[in-house]
Design an enzyme around this catalytic site. Structure first.
Site, PDB file in Angstrom:
ATOM      1  CE1 TYR A  75     -64.731 -69.054  -7.396  1.00 47.72           C
ATOM      2  CE2 TYR A  75     -62.813 -68.705  -5.992  1.00 47.72           C
ATOM      3  CZ  TYR A  75     -63.422 -68.665  -7.243  1.00 47.72           C
ATOM      4  OH  TYR A  75     -62.703 -68.242  -8.335  1.00 47.72           O
ATOM      5  CB  CYS A  76     -67.950 -74.642  -5.821  1.00 45.15           C
ATOM      6  SG  CYS A  76     -69.382 -74.669  -4.734  1.00 45.15           S
ATOM      7  NE  ARG A  77     -73.817 -74.257 -10.431  1.00 40.98           N
ATOM      8  CZ  ARG A  77     -75.073 -74.022 -10.023  1.00 40.98           C
ATOM      9  NH1 ARG A  77     -75.614 -72.852 -10.208  1.00 40.98           N
ATOM     10  NH2 ARG A  77     -75.767 -74.970  -9.437  1.00 40.98           N
TER      11      ARG A  77
END
Length: 114
Positions: A81-83
């Site tokens: 995941y990221c932002r």
């Protein structure tokens, strides 16, 4: 092939290896298990909050990212995941290129997690 793959012309091989999960599916998949959970955001973003047990491997630090991922099991699923979902998609494609078999990406990233 998924609707996404049909609409955007992603290759079948990549769509078979990368699966985008919504917050509930992602949460259920990682709950109570020892999984390869990677937060590809910057250390500052990670420091402001992250998913429990996630390892911070900044995608922008390409050398560090590759070095860390080379030590991971290619046969075990990787949860990314990221932002917001864009960086983790780039990371997922990079992992497919490195030979990883199954990558799960959090739809909407950490913004959707909270």
């Amino acid at each position: 092939m998924s609707i996404f793959g049909t609409l955007f012309g992603t290759s079948k091989e990549k769509s078979d290896k990368i699966e985008i999960l919504d917050q509930a599916e992602f949460s259920a998949a990682i709950a109570g298990k020892k999984v390869q959970l990677i937060d590809v955001r910057t250390p500052n973003e990670y420091g402001s909050g992250h998913i429990k047990n996630a390892v911070n491997v900044d995608l922008f630090n390409a050398t560090g990212f590759e070095k860390y991922c080379k030590k991971m099991s290619k046969d075990e699923p990787v949860y990314l995941y990221c932002r917001s979902g864009a960086r983790s998609q780039r990371a997922a494609h990079k992992l497919v290129g490195m030979g990883f078999e199954k990558i799960y990406d959090l739809k909407g990233g950490y913004m959707r997690w909270r």
